[in-house]
Design a protein around this motif. Structure first.
Motif, short mmCIF file in Angstrom:
data_model
loop_
_atom_site.label_atom_id
_atom_site.label_comp_id
_atom_site.label_asym_id
_atom_site.label_seq_id
_atom_site.Cartn_x
_atom_site.Cartn_y
_atom_site.Cartn_z
N THR A 88 0.83 -1.21 0.00
CA THR A 88 0.00 0.00 0.00
C THR A 88 0.86 1.25 0.00
O THR A 88 0.60 2.20 -0.75
N TRP A 89 1.89 1.28 0.83
CA TRP A 89 2.75 2.46 0.89
C TRP A 89 3.60 2.61 -0.36
O TRP A 89 3.97 3.73 -0.72
N ARG A 92 6.45 4.92 -0.17
CA ARG A 92 6.19 6.27 0.33
C ARG A 92 6.28 6.28 1.85
O ARG A 92 5.36 5.90 2.54
N ALA A 94 8.17 4.37 3.62
CA ALA A 94 8.55 3.06 4.14
C ALA A 94 9.48 2.36 3.17
O ALA A 94 9.57 2.72 1.99
N ARG A 134 3.09 10.73 6.28
CA ARG A 134 3.15 10.05 4.99
C ARG A 134 2.59 8.63 5.07
O ARG A 134 2.02 8.12 4.11
N LEU A 135 2.78 8.00 6.21
CA LEU A 135 2.34 6.60 6.37
C LEU A 135 0.84 6.48 6.58
O LEU A 135 0.24 5.47 6.19
N TRP A 136 0.24 7.46 7.21
CA TRP A 136 -1.18 7.37 7.52
C TRP A 136 -2.01 7.63 6.28
O TRP A 136 -2.23 8.76 5.86
N HIS A 194 1.11 1.82 11.21
CA HIS A 194 2.34 1.03 11.28
C HIS A 194 2.22 -0.04 12.35
O HIS A 194 2.65 -1.18 12.17
#
Length: 299
Positions: A88-89, A92, A94, A134-136, A194
Motif C-alpha cells: 500500500t505504501w 512512500r 517506508a 506520509r504513512l497514515w 504502522h
C-alpha cells in the motif's frame, strides 16, 4: 557465505521462537534454512551476511543480485500483514517491497546501522512525526488486515488477566483507566497504521532521509500509532529534570505536530504503557515494568 545452508539464525531469534513454544513456531524455525536457500536461488541473490542481532520474529539477510550487484535485503518472517502494508505504501515513507513469495520479502537495502534513534531526541521526534504523516493513509479495500478494535480487545483481555500479578497490585487505578481506552477503538476510523512505530524502526536510506521498517499493521485510530512514539526513549525522559512535566509536554507537542486530540493520544498511551508494564512483570522484568507504570502515572 557462499553456501546458504551454512546460514544460522541469530541467537535472539532462536530464543524468542523457542520461548513461544508452539508447533507452528518450531516448524517455522526448522524450515528457515530450506526457505532461505529456495528464495536465494529463485531471486538470483548472492548472500552477504545475516543482520545481527536481528529481530525476535524474523530473519534478515543482506544480499545482492547476482546479475547487477544491486544491494537488497531478504526478510523471512511469519505472516504479520507486513507485505500488505508495504504494498500500500509503495515506498512512500517506508522501505520498498521489491518482491514477495512463500512468506519471504525482498526489500530495498537500507542503512540498518543508522536508526532514527541515533539523532538527538528533538530532531528524531520531528523526523518521526513528518514520516507518520506520509504513512497514515486510508486502508485499501479488501486489505485483510486486523482491525484496531479487535487488537484493542485482545490487549484489554491480556491486561485484565495480568492485573493480579505480583507487583501490579498498586497499579489498579492505572489499569482501570487503561482498559477504558479499549472503547476508543470503536470510532477511530479506517487508517492504515504502522502498529509499532518508534525510532528504532526508522532507518536511514539512500532515496529518502528516513524510511519506516518492520510494521505490524492494524487499521484504525491514528492516535494508537502516536502512542508508540510518546513511549519511545523512556529511559532518557525518566533521567531528565522534572520527568512528569517532560512527559506531558512530549505528549502535547507530538499530538499538536500531527493534529490529533491529546486526550485520545493520552488514552492510547496509557493502554500501551500498562500493557507493556504487565508484560514485563509476567516476564520477570521488574525495572521495565516500574518505568512504564511510572510514566503512565506522570500522564
Amino acid at each position: 557465505m557462499a553456501q546458504p545452508a551454512r546460514f544460522s539464525a541469530p541467537q535472539r531469534l532462536v530464543e524468542s521462537v523457542r520461548a513461544e513454544d508452539t508447533p507452528s513456531a518450531r516448524a517455522w524455525l526448522a524450515q528457515l534454512p530450506a526457505l532461505l536457500e529456495a528464495r536465494l536461488a529463485a531471486w538470483g541473490l548472492v548472500p552477504e551476511r545475516i543482520a545481527e542481532p536481528g529481530g525476535r520474529s524474523s530473519l534478515l539477510v543482506h544480499a545482492h543480485r547476482a546479475d547487477d550487484l544491486e544491494p537488497v535485503a531478504l526478510k523471512l518472517a511469519r505472516p504479520s500483514g507486513e507485505a500488505a502494508a508495504l504494498r500500500t505504501w509503495a515506498g512512500r515513507g517506508a522501505v520498498l517491497l521489491l518482491d514477495e513469495a512463500d512468506g519471504a520479502l525482498l526489500l530495498e537495502r537500507l542503512h540498518g546501522e543508522i536508526p532514527l534513534r541515533s539523532l538527538a531526541e528533538p530532531k528524531a521526534m520531528l523526523e518521526a512525526t513528518s514520516l507518520l504523516h506520509r504513512l497514515w493513509v486510508p486502508a485499501p479495500a479488501g486489505h485483510g488486515l486486523p482491525s484496531l478494535a479487535e487488537h484493542a480487545r485482545q490487549l484489554g483481555d491480556r491486561i485484565a488477566e495480568r492485573r493480579s500479578l505480583p507487583g501490579a497490585a498498586d497499579a489498579g487505578p492505572l489499569v482501570d483507566e487503561a482498559l477504558e481506552a479499549v472503547a476508543l477503538a470503536a470510532d477511530g476510523g479506517g487508517w492504515l497504521l504502522h502498529g509499532r512505530f518508534r525510532h528504532g524502526r526508522v532507518l536511514a536510506a539512500d532515496r529518502a532521509p528516513w524510511l519506516a521498517v518492520a510494521p505490524r499493521p492494524v487499521v484504525g485510530d491514528r492516535a494508537y500509532d502516536l502512542a508508540s512514539l510518546v513511549l519511545d526513549r523512556l529511559d532518557t525522559l525518566a533521567a531528565s529534570p522534572g520527568p512528569r512535566g517532560a512527559a506531558r509536554r512530549r505528549l502535547a507537542r507530538l499530538s499538536e505536530a500531527v493534529e490529533l486530540p491529546a486526550d485520545r493520544v493520552r488514552a492510547w498511551t496509557l493502554l500501551r504503557a500498562v500493557d507493556t508494564a504487565l508484560g514485563s512483570l509476567a516476564a520477570g522484568g521488574t525495572a521495565a515494568a516500574e518505568l512504564h507504570l511510572e510514566f503512565a502515572a506522570w500522564l
